[in-house]
Scaffold this motif. Structure first.
Motif, mmCIF file in Angstrom:
data_model
loop_
_atom_site.group_PDB
_atom_site.id
_atom_site.type_symbol
_atom_site.label_atom_id
_atom_site.label_comp_id
_atom_site.label_asym_id
_atom_site.label_seq_id
_atom_site.Cartn_x
_atom_site.Cartn_y
_atom_site.Cartn_z
ATOM 1 N N GLU A 23 -32.635 60.393 9.541
ATOM 2 C CA GLU A 23 -34.601 60.770 10.121
ATOM 3 C C GLU A 23 -35.232 59.713 11.187
ATOM 4 O O GLU A 23 -35.722 61.132 11.744
ATOM 5 C CB GLU A 23 -35.767 60.334 9.038
ATOM 6 N N HIS A 24 -34.531 59.330 11.778
ATOM 7 C CA HIS A 24 -35.011 58.745 12.982
ATOM 8 C C HIS A 24 -34.396 58.601 14.395
ATOM 9 O O HIS A 24 -33.369 58.371 14.313
ATOM 10 C CB HIS A 24 -35.747 57.627 12.940
ATOM 11 N N PRO A 25 -34.690 58.689 15.701
ATOM 12 C CA PRO A 25 -33.408 59.033 16.407
ATOM 13 C C PRO A 25 -33.338 58.647 17.354
ATOM 14 O O PRO A 25 -32.092 57.497 17.784
ATOM 15 C CB PRO A 25 -34.726 60.227 17.474
ATOM 16 N N THR A 26 -33.995 56.671 16.931
ATOM 17 C CA THR A 26 -33.634 55.765 17.697
ATOM 18 C C THR A 26 -33.261 54.566 16.508
ATOM 19 O O THR A 26 -34.455 54.832 15.723
ATOM 20 C CB THR A 26 -34.265 55.012 18.207
ATOM 21 N N LEU A 27 -32.938 53.534 16.883
ATOM 22 C CA LEU A 27 -32.767 52.378 15.747
ATOM 23 C C LEU A 27 -33.756 51.956 15.513
ATOM 24 O O LEU A 27 -34.483 51.246 14.799
ATOM 25 C CB LEU A 27 -32.157 51.145 16.154
ATOM 26 N N GLU A 28 -34.433 51.648 16.593
ATOM 27 C CA GLU A 28 -35.940 50.666 16.882
ATOM 28 C C GLU A 28 -37.283 51.639 15.877
ATOM 29 O O GLU A 28 -37.822 51.178 14.954
ATOM 30 C CB GLU A 28 -36.800 50.902 18.052
ATOM 31 N N LYS A 29 -36.863 52.794 16.326
ATOM 32 C CA LYS A 29 -37.656 53.670 14.643
ATOM 33 C C LYS A 29 -37.663 53.775 13.541
ATOM 34 O O LYS A 29 -38.613 53.757 12.575
ATOM 35 C CB LYS A 29 -37.998 55.587 15.491
ATOM 36 N N ALA A 30 -36.636 53.962 13.581
ATOM 37 C CA ALA A 30 -36.416 53.625 11.893
ATOM 38 C C ALA A 30 -36.060 52.330 11.846
ATOM 39 O O ALA A 30 -36.730 52.112 10.127
ATOM 40 C CB ALA A 30 -34.410 53.658 11.986
ATOM 41 N N ALA A 31 -35.993 51.131 11.994
ATOM 42 C CA ALA A 31 -36.176 50.176 11.700
ATOM 43 C C ALA A 31 -38.074 49.885 11.616
ATOM 44 O O ALA A 31 -38.156 49.605 10.467
ATOM 45 C CB ALA A 31 -35.728 48.903 12.524
ATOM 46 N N ALA A 32 -38.550 50.730 12.475
ATOM 47 C CA ALA A 32 -40.601 50.428 11.800
ATOM 48 C C ALA A 32 -40.902 51.120 11.164
ATOM 49 O O ALA A 32 -41.859 50.928 10.373
ATOM 50 C CB ALA A 32 -40.957 50.727 13.628
ATOM 51 N N ALA A 33 -39.878 52.680 10.624
ATOM 52 C CA ALA A 33 -40.518 53.096 9.756
ATOM 53 C C ALA A 33 -40.395 52.094 7.805
ATOM 54 O O ALA A 33 -40.912 52.859 7.279
ATOM 55 C CB ALA A 33 -39.185 54.736 9.838
ATOM 56 N N VAL A 34 -38.885 51.480 8.198
ATOM 57 C CA VAL A 34 -39.244 50.619 6.671
ATOM 58 C C VAL A 34 -40.002 48.855 6.729
ATOM 59 O O VAL A 34 -39.372 48.566 6.441
ATOM 60 C CB VAL A 34 -37.681 50.930 6.469
ATOM 61 N N GLY A 35 -40.250 48.843 7.987
ATOM 62 C CA GLY A 35 -40.777 47.783 8.077
ATOM 63 C C GLY A 35 -40.375 46.083 8.391
ATOM 64 O O GLY A 35 -40.679 45.720 7.702
ATOM 65 N N VAL A 36 -39.186 46.220 8.966
ATOM 66 C CA VAL A 36 -37.748 45.783 9.054
ATOM 67 C C VAL A 36 -38.086 45.471 10.737
ATOM 68 O O VAL A 36 -38.421 46.304 11.811
ATOM 69 C CB VAL A 36 -36.906 45.952 8.915
ATOM 70 N N SER A 37 -37.755 44.238 11.561
ATOM 71 C CA SER A 37 -37.101 44.207 12.758
ATOM 72 C C SER A 37 -36.494 45.621 12.906
ATOM 73 O O SER A 37 -34.651 45.610 12.333
ATOM 74 C CB SER A 37 -36.919 42.937 13.319
ATOM 75 N N VAL A 39 -33.813 44.300 15.135
ATOM 76 C CA VAL A 39 -32.198 43.153 14.791
ATOM 77 C C VAL A 39 -31.899 42.786 13.633
ATOM 78 O O VAL A 39 -31.063 43.402 13.174
ATOM 79 C CB VAL A 39 -33.086 41.768 15.192
ATOM 80 N N THR A 40 -33.268 43.098 12.132
ATOM 81 C CA THR A 40 -32.548 43.075 10.889
ATOM 82 C C THR A 40 -31.779 44.197 10.811
ATOM 83 O O THR A 40 -30.726 44.587 10.235
ATOM 84 C CB THR A 40 -33.862 43.267 10.442
ATOM 85 N N LEU A 41 -31.897 45.447 11.318
ATOM 86 C CA LEU A 41 -31.427 46.763 10.940
ATOM 87 C C LEU A 41 -30.109 46.679 11.805
ATOM 88 O O LEU A 41 -28.992 47.385 10.805
ATOM 89 C CB LEU A 41 -32.369 48.161 11.211
ATOM 90 N N TRP A 42 -29.859 46.268 13.062
ATOM 91 C CA TRP A 42 -28.922 46.745 13.484
ATOM 92 C C TRP A 42 -27.849 45.637 13.019
ATOM 93 O O TRP A 42 -26.857 45.776 13.244
ATOM 94 C CB TRP A 42 -29.321 46.011 15.682
ATOM 95 N N ARG A 43 -28.096 44.428 12.720
ATOM 96 C CA ARG A 43 -27.385 43.148 11.680
ATOM 97 C C ARG A 43 -26.664 43.946 10.841
ATOM 98 O O ARG A 43 -25.260 44.332 9.960
ATOM 99 C CB ARG A 43 -27.578 42.042 11.564
#
Length: 79
Positions: A23-37, A39-43
């Motif tokens: 749903e989100h164009p960047t990893l950073e925005k996707a992470a913010a949407a689910v409330g994680v950093s 780095v957590t999403l990247w891992r």
């Protein structure tokens, strides 16, 4: 991806991560949407089973989008 069709091998959190990535164009925005950093999403993306589930969901979403476009175009071809 059908939000309710969860793989028995994936957790609800992983499904939320995948949905956010779609749903989100960047990893950073996707992470913010689910409330994680980010780095957590990247891992998560570094784990082969999660990366494959994400690729599969992305392919499915793309295929559904193409099918909708084809259906819309086909509907406009009629007089």
């Amino acid at each position: 991806m059908n939000e309710k069709a969860q793989s028995p091998m994936r957790s609800r959190r992983q499904d939320q991560f995948i949905l956010a990535l779609l749903e989100h164009p960047t990893l950073e925005k996707a992470a913010a949407a689910v409330g994680v950093s980010d780095v957590t999403l990247w891992r998560s993306l570094q784990r082969p089973e999660f990366a494959e589930a994400y690729r599969k969901a992305r392919r499915e979403a793309f295929s559904q989008s193409v099918a909708r476009l084809q259906h819309a175009v086909a509907g406009h071809d009629r007089p």
